[in-house]
Design a protein around this motif. Structure first.
Motif, PDB file in Angstrom:
ATOM      1  N   ASN A  75       0.360  -1.226  -0.617  1.00 57.55           N
ATOM      2  CA  ASN A  75       0.555  -0.118  -0.116  1.00 57.55           C
ATOM      3  C   ASN A  75       0.928   1.354  -0.018  1.00 57.55           C
ATOM      4  N   HIS A  76       1.696   1.489   0.005  1.00 57.60           N
ATOM      5  CA  HIS A  76       2.841   1.938   0.380  1.00 57.60           C
ATOM      6  C   HIS A  76       4.527   1.853  -0.382  1.00 57.60           C
ATOM      7  N   GLN A  77       4.505   2.450  -2.172  1.00 53.27           N
ATOM      8  CA  GLN A  77       5.489   1.774  -2.975  1.00 53.27           C
ATOM      9  C   GLN A  77       6.491   2.619  -2.488  1.00 53.27           C
ATOM     10  N   ASP A  78       6.244   3.713  -2.356  1.00 54.23           N
ATOM     11  CA  ASP A  78       7.929   4.761  -2.288  1.00 54.23           C
ATOM     12  C   ASP A  78       8.529   4.477  -0.882  1.00 54.23           C
ATOM     13  N   ALA A  79       8.155   3.682  -0.066  1.00 58.01           N
ATOM     14  CA  ALA A  79       8.704   3.766   1.319  1.00 58.01           C
ATOM     15  C   ALA A  79       9.758   2.870   1.234  1.00 58.01           C
ATOM     16  N   ASP A  80      10.293   3.634   2.167  1.00 60.13           N
ATOM     17  CA  ASP A  80      11.791   3.400   1.858  1.00 60.13           C
ATOM     18  C   ASP A  80      11.533   2.231   3.716  1.00 60.13           C
ATOM     19  N   LEU A  81      12.622   0.730   3.059  1.00 61.06           N
ATOM     20  CA  LEU A  81      12.299  -0.084   4.464  1.00 61.06           C
ATOM     21  C   LEU A  81      13.444  -0.948   4.020  1.00 61.06           C
ATOM     22  N   LEU A  82      13.322  -1.445   5.409  1.00 63.70           N
ATOM     23  CA  LEU A  82      14.714  -2.918   5.599  1.00 63.70           C
ATOM     24  C   LEU A  82      13.858  -3.501   6.519  1.00 63.70           C
ATOM     25  N   LEU A  83      14.890  -4.881   6.097  1.00 65.22           N
ATOM     26  CA  LEU A  83      14.467  -6.476   7.246  1.00 65.22           C
ATOM     27  C   LEU A  83      15.902  -5.271   7.893  1.00 65.22           C
ATOM     28  N   LEU A  84      15.564  -5.241   9.102  1.00 66.13           N
ATOM     29  CA  LEU A  84      16.566  -5.046  10.154  1.00 66.13           C
ATOM     30  C   LEU A  84      15.778  -5.941  11.075  1.00 66.13           C
ATOM     31  N   ASP A  85      17.152  -6.654  12.163  1.00 63.96           N
ATOM     32  CA  ASP A  85      16.778  -7.552  13.285  1.00 63.96           C
ATOM     33  C   ASP A  85      17.119  -5.525  14.662  1.00 63.96           C
ATOM     34  N   ALA A  86      16.238  -5.930  15.361  1.00 57.08           N
ATOM     35  CA  ALA A  86      16.344  -4.914  16.470  1.00 57.08           C
ATOM     36  C   ALA A  86      17.605  -4.838  17.455  1.00 57.08           C
ATOM     37  N   VAL A  87      18.049  -5.442  17.399  1.00 56.89           N
ATOM     38  CA  VAL A  87      19.335  -5.698  18.316  1.00 56.89           C
ATOM     39  C   VAL A  87      20.627  -5.689  17.319  1.00 56.89           C
ATOM     40  N   THR A  88      20.859  -6.007  16.268  1.00 57.73           N
ATOM     41  CA  THR A  88      22.391  -5.967  15.915  1.00 57.73           C
ATOM     42  C   THR A  88      22.331  -4.815  14.595  1.00 57.73           C
ATOM     43  N   ILE A  89      21.161  -4.316  13.782  1.00 61.13           N
ATOM     44  CA  ILE A  89      20.722  -3.251  13.492  1.00 61.13           C
ATOM     45  C   ILE A  89      21.819  -3.223  12.088  1.00 61.13           C
ATOM     46  N   HIS A  90      21.690  -3.791  11.055  1.00 56.29           N
ATOM     47  CA  HIS A  90      22.502  -3.805  10.708  1.00 56.29           C
ATOM     48  C   HIS A  90      22.449  -2.808   9.752  1.00 56.29           C
ATOM     49  N   THR A  91      22.587  -1.630   9.377  1.00 53.05           N
ATOM     50  CA  THR A  91      23.663  -0.705   8.320  1.00 53.05           C
ATOM     51  C   THR A  91      24.009   0.034   8.427  1.00 53.05           C
ATOM     52  N   ASP A  92      24.593   1.027   7.200  1.00 52.98           N
ATOM     53  CA  ASP A  92      25.526   1.140   7.134  1.00 52.98           C
ATOM     54  C   ASP A  92      24.851   2.898   7.108  1.00 52.98           C
ATOM     55  N   ARG A  93      23.450   3.444   7.306  1.00 55.16           N
ATOM     56  CA  ARG A  93      23.351   4.663   7.297  1.00 55.16           C
ATOM     57  C   ARG A  93      22.719   4.717   9.408  1.00 55.16           C
ATOM     58  N   LYS A  94      22.830   6.447   8.966  1.00 57.55           N
ATOM     59  CA  LYS A  94      22.709   6.814  10.000  1.00 57.55           C
ATOM     60  C   LYS A  94      21.705   7.953   9.974  1.00 57.55           C
ATOM     61  N   PHE A  95      21.230   8.203  11.940  1.00 56.37           N
ATOM     62  CA  PHE A  95      19.529   8.658  11.538  1.00 56.37           C
ATOM     63  C   PHE A  95      19.824   9.560  12.513  1.00 56.37           C
ATOM     64  N   ASP A  96      18.809  10.559  12.567  1.00 59.52           N
ATOM     65  CA  ASP A  96      18.671  11.733  13.775  1.00 59.52           C
ATOM     66  C   ASP A  96      17.759  10.947  14.810  1.00 59.52           C
ATOM     67  N   CYS A  97      17.477   9.981  14.407  1.00 58.61           N
ATOM     68  CA  CYS A  97      16.318   9.568  15.528  1.00 58.61           C
ATOM     69  C   CYS A  97      16.056   7.851  15.858  1.00 58.61           C
ATOM     70  N   ILE A  98      15.532   6.723  16.410  1.00 60.40           N
ATOM     71  CA  ILE A  98      15.578   5.953  16.125  1.00 60.40           C
ATOM     72  C   ILE A  98      14.057   5.445  16.661  1.00 60.40           C
ATOM     73  N   TYR A  99      13.548   5.345  16.625  1.00 55.29           N
ATOM     74  CA  TYR A  99      11.353   5.049  16.958  1.00 55.29           C
ATOM     75  C   TYR A  99      11.228   3.913  16.965  1.00 55.29           C
ATOM     76  N   SER A 100      10.704   3.519  18.306  1.00 52.74           N
ATOM     77  CA  SER A 100       9.754   2.417  18.272  1.00 52.74           C
ATOM     78  C   SER A 100       8.425   2.501  19.288  1.00 52.74           C
ATOM     79  N   ASN A 101       7.797   1.565  18.742  1.00 52.87           N
ATOM     80  CA  ASN A 101       6.624   1.318  19.681  1.00 52.87           C
ATOM     81  C   ASN A 101       6.174   0.150  19.935  1.00 52.87           C
ATOM     82  N   LYS A 102       7.054  -0.249  21.471  1.00 51.33           N
ATOM     83  CA  LYS A 102       6.213  -1.977  21.618  1.00 51.33           C
ATOM     84  C   LYS A 102       6.605  -3.244  20.962  1.00 51.33           C
TER      85      LYS A 102
END
Ligand SMILES: C[S@@+](CC[C@H](N)C(=O)[O-])C[C@H]1O[C@@H](n2cnc3c(N)ncnc32)[C@H](O)[C@@H]1O
Length: 186
Positions: A75-102
């Motif tokens: 339903n959101h073809q332009d969405a930027d999505l990554l398959l990531l484990d919340a423990v290891t978070i394997h990405t080389d990108r940087k962010f201003d915020c990391i958010y999670s809800n439950k």
């Protein structure tokens, strides 16, 4: 295979989560995070928070369940999505915020510590981590899914390497059954 890696598990969660979203939490986040900042959401699930966040920020959504990611992408073809484990978070990108809800209550206490250490590496200077948890002191397993509950003092300890900007209880299903934390990378 985890609970959220099956269609049945995902369908069960979709039904249970009907009528809930992180609108109020995101209002709080806005006090700390300027518009147009980059945000990585961990564990988007059905993506209701991602929908709200996307109106305010440059959002990258992630989950370790491909099923949730595929449903959102439909339903959101332009969405930027990554398959990531919340423990290891394997990405080389940087962010201003990391958010999670439950989401992070599905990790063991040790893995929550690892996750927060990794988040620090991925945050830009003065970056913000915003997470919500179920409040309590027990650990339980339901249908193979781990639930780790935290009191404010436990979260203060686990997040001690960050500057704690806010840590408060709030109500999700029952009075004050939840806690949110707002952390700043030192
Ligand atoms: C209780 S749901 C919350 C979903 C969404 N944040 C919401 O508020 O509706 C937990 C989500 O975390 C994801 N999840 C659980 N463990 C995870 C892990 N180790 N890494 C990444 N995502 C995980 C699940 O696939 C699921 O989407």
């Amino acid at each position: 295979m985890g609970f959220f890696d099956t269609e049945e598990g995902v369908e069960q969660y979709l039904k249970m989560a009907e009528g809930y979203d992180g609108k109020e939490l995101i209002k709080i986040l806005q006090k700390y995070l300027p518009e147009n900042s980059t945000v990585l959401e961990l564990g988007i699930g059905p993506g209701k928070d991602m929908d709200i966040l996307t109106k305010l920020y440059e959002v990258t959504g992630s989950d370790n369940s491909q099923i949730f990611l595929d449903k959102y992408k439909k339903n959101h073809q332009d969405a930027d999505l990554l398959l990531l484990d919340a423990v290891t978070i394997h990405t080389d990108r940087k962010f201003d915020c990391i958010y999670s809800n439950k989401v992070l209550h599905h990790l063991t206490r040790e893995d929550l510590t690892k996750s927060l250490q990794r988040q620090k590496e991925l945050l830009n200077p003065n970056g913000i981590a915003f997470h919500s948890f179920w409040k309590g002191s027990k650990t339980e397993s339901m249908e193979g899914l781990l639930f780790t509950y935290y009191e404010i003092k436990d979260l203060k300890k686990v997040a001690e390497s960050f500057e704690i900007l806010a840590i408060e209880t709030y109500t999700e299903m029952e009075k004050e059954d939840s806690i949110y934390v707002v952390l700043r990378k030192r």
